[in-house]
Design a protein around this motif. Structure first.
Motif, PDB file in Angstrom:
ATOM      1  N   PRO A   3      -3.682  -1.388  17.462  1.00  0.00           N
ATOM      2  CA  PRO A   3      -3.174  -2.714  17.093  1.00  0.00           C
ATOM      3  C   PRO A   3      -4.274  -3.744  16.844  1.00  0.00           C
ATOM      4  O   PRO A   3      -4.106  -4.663  16.038  1.00  0.00           O
ATOM      5  CB  PRO A   3      -2.310  -3.098  18.307  1.00  0.00           C
ATOM      6  CG  PRO A   3      -1.888  -1.798  18.896  1.00  0.00           C
ATOM      7  CD  PRO A   3      -3.055  -0.875  18.697  1.00  0.00           C
ATOM      8  N   GLU A   4      -5.413  -3.607  17.519  1.00  0.00           N
ATOM      9  CA  GLU A   4      -6.492  -4.578  17.373  1.00  0.00           C
ATOM     10  C   GLU A   4      -7.141  -4.538  15.998  1.00  0.00           C
ATOM     11  O   GLU A   4      -7.913  -5.434  15.628  1.00  0.00           O
ATOM     12  CB  GLU A   4      -7.576  -4.333  18.431  1.00  0.00           C
ATOM     13  CG  GLU A   4      -7.128  -4.567  19.865  1.00  0.00           C
ATOM     14  CD  GLU A   4      -6.285  -3.417  20.421  1.00  0.00           C
ATOM     15  OE1 GLU A   4      -6.287  -2.320  19.783  1.00  0.00           O
ATOM     16  OE2 GLU A   4      -5.626  -3.604  21.447  1.00  0.00           O
TER      17      GLU A   4
ATOM     18  N   ILE B  79      -5.761  -5.033  13.183  1.00  0.00           N
ATOM     19  CA  ILE B  79      -5.183  -5.984  12.245  1.00  0.00           C
ATOM     20  C   ILE B  79      -4.509  -7.124  12.993  1.00  0.00           C
ATOM     21  O   ILE B  79      -3.982  -6.945  14.092  1.00  0.00           O
ATOM     22  CB  ILE B  79      -4.161  -5.262  11.326  1.00  0.00           C
ATOM     23  CG1 ILE B  79      -3.718  -6.180  10.199  1.00  0.00           C
ATOM     24  CG2 ILE B  79      -2.992  -4.720  12.120  1.00  0.00           C
ATOM     25  CD1 ILE B  79      -2.927  -5.457   9.131  1.00  0.00           C
ATOM     26  N   ASP B  80      -4.542  -8.309  12.406  1.00  0.00           N
ATOM     27  CA  ASP B  80      -3.935  -9.493  13.007  1.00  0.00           C
ATOM     28  C   ASP B  80      -2.455  -9.545  12.615  1.00  0.00           C
ATOM     29  O   ASP B  80      -2.041 -10.283  11.723  1.00  0.00           O
ATOM     30  CB  ASP B  80      -4.660 -10.757  12.520  1.00  0.00           C
ATOM     31  CG  ASP B  80      -4.135 -12.014  13.205  1.00  0.00           C
ATOM     32  OD1 ASP B  80      -3.451 -11.881  14.233  1.00  0.00           O
ATOM     33  OD2 ASP B  80      -4.403 -13.120  12.702  1.00  0.00           O
ATOM     34  N   PHE B  81      -1.670  -8.705  13.286  1.00  0.00           N
ATOM     35  CA  PHE B  81      -0.230  -8.625  13.021  1.00  0.00           C
ATOM     36  C   PHE B  81       0.441  -8.094  14.272  1.00  0.00           C
ATOM     37  O   PHE B  81      -0.053  -7.157  14.895  1.00  0.00           O
ATOM     38  CB  PHE B  81       0.040  -7.679  11.835  1.00  0.00           C
ATOM     39  CG  PHE B  81       1.482  -7.627  11.411  1.00  0.00           C
ATOM     40  CD1 PHE B  81       1.952  -8.451  10.398  1.00  0.00           C
ATOM     41  CD2 PHE B  81       2.376  -6.739  12.013  1.00  0.00           C
ATOM     42  CE1 PHE B  81       3.286  -8.397  10.005  1.00  0.00           C
ATOM     43  CE2 PHE B  81       3.704  -6.679  11.622  1.00  0.00           C
ATOM     44  CZ  PHE B  81       4.156  -7.520  10.616  1.00  0.00           C
ATOM     45  N   ASP B  82       1.574  -8.707  14.647  1.00  0.00           N
ATOM     46  CA  ASP B  82       2.299  -8.253  15.827  1.00  0.00           C
ATOM     47  C   ASP B  82       3.116  -7.011  15.467  1.00  0.00           C
ATOM     48  O   ASP B  82       4.277  -7.107  15.079  1.00  0.00           O
ATOM     49  CB  ASP B  82       3.206  -9.366  16.355  1.00  0.00           C
ATOM     50  CG  ASP B  82       3.913  -8.970  17.649  1.00  0.00           C
ATOM     51  OD1 ASP B  82       3.555  -7.913  18.220  1.00  0.00           O
ATOM     52  OD2 ASP B  82       4.821  -9.702  18.079  1.00  0.00           O
TER      53      ASP B  82
ATOM     54  N   THR C  94     -12.220  -3.765   5.188  1.00  0.00           N
ATOM     55  CA  THR C  94     -11.622  -5.051   4.848  1.00  0.00           C
ATOM     56  C   THR C  94     -10.458  -4.872   3.890  1.00  0.00           C
ATOM     57  O   THR C  94      -9.391  -5.488   4.046  1.00  0.00           O
ATOM     58  CB  THR C  94     -12.680  -5.973   4.220  1.00  0.00           C
ATOM     59  OG1 THR C  94     -13.732  -6.191   5.145  1.00  0.00           O
ATOM     60  CG2 THR C  94     -12.068  -7.317   3.838  1.00  0.00           C
TER      61      THR C  94
ATOM     62  N   ARG D 164      -7.467  -3.430   5.715  1.00  0.00           N
ATOM     63  CA  ARG D 164      -6.715  -4.443   6.463  1.00  0.00           C
ATOM     64  C   ARG D 164      -5.762  -5.203   5.543  1.00  0.00           C
ATOM     65  O   ARG D 164      -4.628  -5.504   5.906  1.00  0.00           O
ATOM     66  CB  ARG D 164      -7.678  -5.421   7.147  1.00  0.00           C
ATOM     67  CG  ARG D 164      -8.372  -4.868   8.365  1.00  0.00           C
ATOM     68  CD  ARG D 164      -9.072  -5.978   9.150  1.00  0.00           C
ATOM     69  NE  ARG D 164      -9.839  -5.412  10.239  1.00  0.00           N
ATOM     70  CZ  ARG D 164     -11.133  -5.066  10.164  1.00  0.00           C
ATOM     71  NH1 ARG D 164     -11.783  -5.250   9.021  1.00  0.00           N
ATOM     72  NH2 ARG D 164     -11.751  -4.555  11.200  1.00  0.00           N
TER      73      ARG D 164
ATOM     74  N   LEU E 127      -1.816  -5.079   5.998  1.00  0.00           N
ATOM     75  CA  LEU E 127      -1.096  -6.311   6.284  1.00  0.00           C
ATOM     76  C   LEU E 127       0.064  -6.493   5.312  1.00  0.00           C
ATOM     77  O   LEU E 127       1.181  -6.856   5.719  1.00  0.00           O
ATOM     78  CB  LEU E 127      -2.042  -7.508   6.202  1.00  0.00           C
ATOM     79  CG  LEU E 127      -1.425  -8.878   6.498  1.00  0.00           C
ATOM     80  CD1 LEU E 127      -0.841  -8.916   7.906  1.00  0.00           C
ATOM     81  CD2 LEU E 127      -2.461  -9.980   6.314  1.00  0.00           C
TER      82      LEU E 127
END
Length: 286
Positions: A93-94, A96-99, A137, A140, A144
């Motif tokens: 999970p770390e 990408i900045d997504f829940d 990059t 990601r 996303l």
């Protein structure tokens, strides 16, 4: 459903990448036994059908379906067609900045426009395989967009008119047909007859939903498969072309250069050089 095995990200995912993507089929794994893991897994079905058991539910998985397997879930695959192929994306999970926890693991998601998820997963597979500068990059960004699409499906009901949903399913079936028969001499008439529609209807469907003709889509998929064979170095260039449905070597080289910006031979050398450089350099910069 009790897991037979449990895997950790330390076993399967490079710590400098935190993501791993590969293409699998039932020629490699006849079945995928019940297992769990401590990372997130995103599965996208490209061809064929299988029974996917996820926790306490069973799903019929076919081309265009996607599944999110959360850390702690258990699942298994049992193919029910002669050929079954899927893209497997594993990540922590770390990365990408997504829940990711907002995505449900007790449902299956669909390629909403018939092509977007297929395109994103294919692009991620290519980026991960080539490992060009800044590939993490780009991964990601693709991931996303993909997770956002799945999240949107979880929040909205499919309120498209029946005709639109029917066209989406027809396109998915046509894409599955290509994925299953790309090695053969297939054409628009064969695919249209298989789907029970006219050749003009099928071609319009591809042009409106995939921005390409049926023949263009077939060649694009064949080229994608041939690039994987060339990168592996297992077959001579001519054999790789034949294996992917190209009987004319000159035509194959022309299309390949147009798609990848280099000849098949140059592509193979570049892939080999990149693999050697990666092997000799443990640090993998973005």
């Amino acid at each position: 459903m009790k897991a037979e095995r449990r895997f950790t990200h330390a076993q399967l995912i490079h710590p400098d990448e935190r993501i791993r993507i590969h293409l699998l089929n039932n020629e490699i794994y006849r079945t995928v036994g019940t297992h769990g893991h401590d990372f997130v897994e995103l599965l996208y079905i490209r061809s064929g059908k299988a029974v996917h058991r996820l926790n306490d539910k069973s799903f019929l998985a076919g081309a265009g379906d996607a599944f999110v397997i959360q850390a702690g879930d258990t699942h298994s695959f049992e193919p029910i067609t002669p050929f079954f192929e899927w893209i497997d994306c594993m990540f922590v999970p770390e990365f990408i900045d997504f829940d990711v926890r907002s995505l449900l693991s007790d449902r299956k998601y669909f390629a909403s426009d018939g092509m977007e998820i297929d395109y994103l997963m294919g692009a991620m597979l290519r980026e991960y395989g080539e490992k060009k500068p800044a590939y993490l990059t780009k991964l990601r960004g693709y991931l996303l967009a993909l997770l956002a699409e799945l999240g949107r499906q979880g929040e909205q009901r499919d309120e498209r008119p029946y005709g639109s949903r029917k066209k989406t399913r027809l396109l998915q079936e046509a894409v599955e047909y290509v994925h299953l028969h790309y090695r053969d001499k297939i054409n628009l008439d064969d695919a249209a007859a298989k789907l029970g529609i006219s050749r003009s209807t099928l071609n319009r469907l591809f042009r409106s939903r995939a921005n390409d003709s049926f023949a263009g889509f077939v060649n694009a998929y064949r080229l994608e498969r041939s690039s994987l064979l060339l990168r592996s170095g297992e077959l001579p260039i001519r054999d790789a072309a034949l294996e992917c449905g190209f009987a004319d070597g000159k035509h194959f080289r022309t299309l390949f250069r147009r798609r990848f910006g280099m000849t098949p031979g140059e592509f193979r050398k570049a892939a080999a050089a990149g693999a050697a450089e990666q092997h000799g350099e443990p640090e993998q910069p973005e």
